[in-house]
Design a protein around this motif. Structure first.
Motif, PDB file in Angstrom:
ATOM      1  N   ALA A   1      14.478   0.437  -6.558  1.00 57.11           N
ATOM      2  CA  ALA A   1      13.330  -0.245  -5.944  1.00 57.11           C
ATOM      3  C   ALA A   1      13.807  -0.967  -4.692  1.00 57.11           C
ATOM      4  N   ILE A   2      12.981  -0.938  -3.650  1.00 61.46           N
ATOM      5  CA  ILE A   2      13.317  -1.561  -2.368  1.00 61.46           C
ATOM      6  C   ILE A   2      12.145  -2.424  -1.914  1.00 61.46           C
ATOM      7  N   HIS A   3      12.481  -3.585  -1.348  1.00 60.10           N
ATOM      8  CA  HIS A   3      11.449  -4.471  -0.797  1.00 60.10           C
ATOM      9  C   HIS A   3      10.998  -3.919   0.547  1.00 60.10           C
ATOM     10  N   GLY A   4       9.742  -3.515   0.629  1.00 61.24           N
ATOM     11  CA  GLY A   4       9.233  -2.944   1.863  1.00 61.24           C
ATOM     12  C   GLY A   4       7.836  -2.407   1.675  1.00 61.24           C
ATOM     13  N   VAL A   5       7.380  -1.638   2.665  1.00 60.97           N
ATOM     14  CA  VAL A   5       6.046  -1.040   2.643  1.00 60.97           C
ATOM     15  C   VAL A   5       6.192   0.444   2.954  1.00 60.97           C
ATOM     16  N   LEU A   6       5.525   1.285   2.176  1.00 61.61           N
ATOM     17  CA  LEU A   6       5.565   2.730   2.395  1.00 61.61           C
ATOM     18  C   LEU A   6       4.184   3.211   2.838  1.00 61.61           C
ATOM     19  N   VAL A   7       4.157   3.883   4.003  1.00 59.63           N
ATOM     20  CA  VAL A   7       2.903   4.356   4.581  1.00 59.63           C
ATOM     21  C   VAL A   7       3.061   5.817   4.985  1.00 59.63           C
TER      22      VAL A   7
ATOM     23  N   ILE B   1       4.191  11.892   7.712  1.00 63.48           N
ATOM     24  CA  ILE B   1       5.573  11.423   7.578  1.00 63.48           C
ATOM     25  C   ILE B   1       5.592  10.191   6.694  1.00 63.48           C
ATOM     26  N   GLY B   2       6.405  10.198   5.661  1.00 65.31           N
ATOM     27  CA  GLY B   2       6.541   9.034   4.800  1.00 65.31           C
ATOM     28  C   GLY B   2       7.428   8.002   5.467  1.00 65.31           C
ATOM     29  N   VAL B   3       6.828   6.926   5.988  1.00 64.29           N
ATOM     30  CA  VAL B   3       7.556   5.891   6.730  1.00 64.29           C
ATOM     31  C   VAL B   3       7.747   4.672   5.838  1.00 64.29           C
ATOM     32  N   LEU B   4       8.995   4.336   5.564  1.00 63.87           N
ATOM     33  CA  LEU B   4       9.326   3.141   4.784  1.00 63.87           C
ATOM     34  C   LEU B   4       9.636   2.015   5.763  1.00 63.87           C
ATOM     35  N   ILE B   5       8.802   0.976   5.772  1.00 58.95           N
ATOM     36  CA  ILE B   5       8.968  -0.162   6.679  1.00 58.95           C
ATOM     37  C   ILE B   5       9.683  -1.270   5.920  1.00 58.95           C
ATOM     38  N   ILE B   6      10.849  -1.665   6.430  1.00 53.60           N
ATOM     39  CA  ILE B   6      11.627  -2.719   5.791  1.00 53.60           C
ATOM     40  C   ILE B   6      11.865  -3.848   6.795  1.00 53.60           C
ATOM     41  N   GLY B   7      12.408  -4.948   6.318  1.00 55.40           N
ATOM     42  CA  GLY B   7      12.676  -6.102   7.170  1.00 55.40           C
ATOM     43  C   GLY B   7      12.604  -7.381   6.360  1.00 55.40           C
ATOM     44  N   LYS B   8      13.020  -8.466   6.993  1.00 56.11           N
ATOM     45  CA  LYS B   8      13.015  -9.757   6.303  1.00 56.11           C
ATOM     46  C   LYS B   8      11.592 -10.193   5.996  1.00 56.11           C
ATOM     47  N   SER B   9      11.480 -11.059   5.009  1.00 52.87           N
ATOM     48  CA  SER B   9      10.172 -11.572   4.612  1.00 52.87           C
ATOM     49  C   SER B   9       9.528 -12.319   5.775  1.00 52.87           C
ATOM     50  N   GLY B  10       8.240 -12.017   6.036  1.00 55.13           N
ATOM     51  CA  GLY B  10       7.508 -12.695   7.091  1.00 55.13           C
ATOM     52  C   GLY B  10       7.592 -12.045   8.453  1.00 55.13           C
ATOM     53  N   VAL B  11       8.280 -10.904   8.568  1.00 52.57           N
ATOM     54  CA  VAL B  11       8.434 -10.260   9.872  1.00 52.57           C
ATOM     55  C   VAL B  11       7.186  -9.487  10.272  1.00 52.57           C
TER      56      VAL B  11
ATOM     57  N   LEU C   1      13.744  12.023  -1.590  1.00 53.40           N
ATOM     58  CA  LEU C   1      13.369  10.718  -2.113  1.00 53.40           C
ATOM     59  C   LEU C   1      11.852  10.595  -2.120  1.00 53.40           C
ATOM     60  N   VAL C   2      11.306  10.217  -3.260  1.00 52.07           N
ATOM     61  CA  VAL C   2       9.857  10.059  -3.393  1.00 52.07           C
ATOM     62  C   VAL C   2       9.566   8.603  -3.743  1.00 52.07           C
ATOM     63  N   GLY C   3       8.705   7.976  -2.946  1.00 52.57           N
ATOM     64  CA  GLY C   3       8.342   6.585  -3.177  1.00 52.57           C
ATOM     65  C   GLY C   3       6.955   6.459  -3.779  1.00 52.57           C
ATOM     66  N   PHE C   4       6.794   5.479  -4.640  1.00 50.74           N
ATOM     67  CA  PHE C   4       5.495   5.240  -5.279  1.00 50.74           C
ATOM     68  C   PHE C   4       5.394   3.760  -5.628  1.00 50.74           C
ATOM     69  N   PRO C   5       4.193   3.249  -5.825  1.00 47.64           N
ATOM     70  CA  PRO C   5       4.032   1.816  -6.097  1.00 47.64           C
ATOM     71  C   PRO C   5       4.216   1.488  -7.571  1.00 47.64           C
ATOM     72  N   PRO C   6       4.651   0.268  -7.880  1.00 47.48           N
ATOM     73  CA  PRO C   6       4.614  -0.168  -9.278  1.00 47.48           C
ATOM     74  C   PRO C   6       3.161  -0.206  -9.747  1.00 47.48           C
ATOM     75  N   PRO C   7       2.910   0.106 -11.007  1.00 52.84           N
ATOM     76  CA  PRO C   7       1.512   0.133 -11.496  1.00 52.84           C
ATOM     77  C   PRO C   7       0.746  -1.159 -11.218  1.00 52.84           C
ATOM     78  N   LEU C   8       1.451  -2.301 -11.268  1.00 55.73           N
ATOM     79  CA  LEU C   8       0.788  -3.589 -11.058  1.00 55.73           C
ATOM     80  C   LEU C   8       0.278  -3.757  -9.625  1.00 55.73           C
TER      81      LEU C   8
ATOM     82  N   ARG D   1      -2.604   6.776  -1.206  1.00 56.27           N
ATOM     83  CA  ARG D   1      -2.097   7.943  -1.929  1.00 56.27           C
ATOM     84  C   ARG D   1      -1.078   7.457  -2.956  1.00 56.27           C
ATOM     85  N   PRO D   2      -0.924   8.165  -4.072  1.00 53.59           N
ATOM     86  CA  PRO D   2      -0.102   7.664  -5.185  1.00 53.59           C
ATOM     87  C   PRO D   2       1.403   7.755  -4.953  1.00 53.59           C
ATOM     88  N   TYR D   3       1.849   8.664  -4.118  1.00 54.65           N
ATOM     89  CA  TYR D   3       3.285   8.812  -3.852  1.00 54.65           C
ATOM     90  C   TYR D   3       3.472   9.545  -2.535  1.00 54.65           C
ATOM     91  N   LYS D   4       4.688   9.466  -1.985  1.00 50.08           N
ATOM     92  CA  LYS D   4       4.983  10.148  -0.736  1.00 50.08           C
ATOM     93  C   LYS D   4       6.491  10.286  -0.583  1.00 50.08           C
TER      94      LYS D   4
END
Length: 312
Positions: free
Chosen positions: A136-142, A147-157, A189-196, A221-224
């Motif tokens: 699991a990685i802290h970030g946003v997947l769009v 293209i599955g883009v994983l956006i990462i960075g420090k909190s509040g950026v 690598l396939v990313g998906f959200p936690p159910p919560l 979408r459920p995964y990418k």
């Protein structure tokens, strides 16, 4: 860690439970499947007992040729303490010797109507997906232009705010805040959200919003598959940022390396547009069109060699 038990396979493929009901909670720890042909002939020296055992027409027809005593002996050895399940294909009749041995050692015996090869392929794909390494990685997947883009960075950026703007432009959200990643193959690598957190996005000052309710089912979408990582960071005037794009940085997740770009954030920069362009440029590179390399080639062509300068 995701775990698979025999009952999961039974429910997934709608299998009929014949015997060994007490063992439906046995864990399946490997995606490999065994077809115990040699074991039917009495060779158990290298018996892969930890695998799901799949018996088809060939194995059972040979089994019927054995003497009664050997039948009982083979099935007792087949139903070991480690065997997670035994599956009979083609809706074939289950030998009574197998039923007795499975009930005695609590090994579930299941029956499918599918052919041996087809069921083996489907079960392998299911187990490989479920038993794949996960993190699991802290970030946003769009999903941006496919293209599955994983956006990462420090909190509040501004990761979630950027994702919200991308969704408003017609792109699709996969996961916010926490992205669960599963390696389903080599460099896959396939990313998906936690159910919560599924369909949810957190915006500071507003709170939690439901993207599917606000923008419709087409906005999520459920995964990418993850193919590009973009790290957002606050602009550092003392840091050198790549201006040509000739150097390609990689980030390792589990056992796969993914292309990574670093985008500095400051007032006036439209980060969502930059990410859109980065996704389109990534697609072009995969198609063989590299603007940075083309610019470098043009620059080299314009430079006059030293020996030509000496001639003037």
């Amino acid at each position: 860690m995701i775990q698979v038990i025999a009952k999961d396979v039974m429910e997934k493929f709608n299998l009929e439970l014949v015997s060994g009901e007490a063992g439906v909670g046995r864990y399946i720890t490997t995606s490999d499947i065994s077809r115990p042909g040699l074991e039917m002939a009495g060779y158990f020296t290298h018996y892969p007992a930890d695998r799901v055992q799949l018996l088809g027409k060939t194995e059972l027809s040979f089994f019927e040729m054995l003497p009664e005593e050997e039948k009982r002996s083979r099935m007792k050895q087949l139903c070991s303490d480690e065997t997670p399940a035994i599956i009979i294909s083609r809706d074939l009749d289950v030998p009574q010797e197998l039923i007795d041995a499975s009930n005695e050692n609590h090994v579930p015996v299941l029956v499918t109507k599918l052919t041996t090869t087809r069921f083996s392929s489907r079960l392998t794909n299911f187990l490989e997906s479920k038993l794949a390494p996960t993190t699991a990685i802290h970030g946003v997947l769009v999903d941006v232009y496919g293209i599955g883009v994983l956006i990462i960075g420090k909190s509040g950026v501004g990761k979630s705010e950027t994702a919200l703007e991308l969704v408003k432009k017609g792109h699709r959200l996969v996961a916010d805040d926490s992205v669960e990643i599963r390696q389903e193959g080599e460099n896959m690598l396939v990313g998906f959200p936690p159910p919560l957190l599924e369909h949810l996005l957190e915006i500071r000052g507003i709170g939690i919003i439901d993207i599917m309710t606000l923008f419709g089912a087409s906005a999520v979408r459920p995964y990418k598959r993850i193919t590009l990582i973009i790290e957002l960071e606050n602009w550092d005037p003392d840091k050198f940022y790549d201006r040509l794009g000739l150097d390609e940085e990689k980030m390792k997740i589990i056992d796969s390396e993914v292309t990574k770009l670093t985008i500095p954030v400051q007032p006036g920069r439209n980060v969502s547009v930059i990410i859109e362009v980065a996704a389109m440029n990534y697609r072009l590179k995969k198609m063989g069109v590299n603007a940075a390399e083309e610019f470098s080639r043009r620059l080299d062509d314009m430079l006059v060699p030293n020996d030509e300068i000496d001639d003037y």
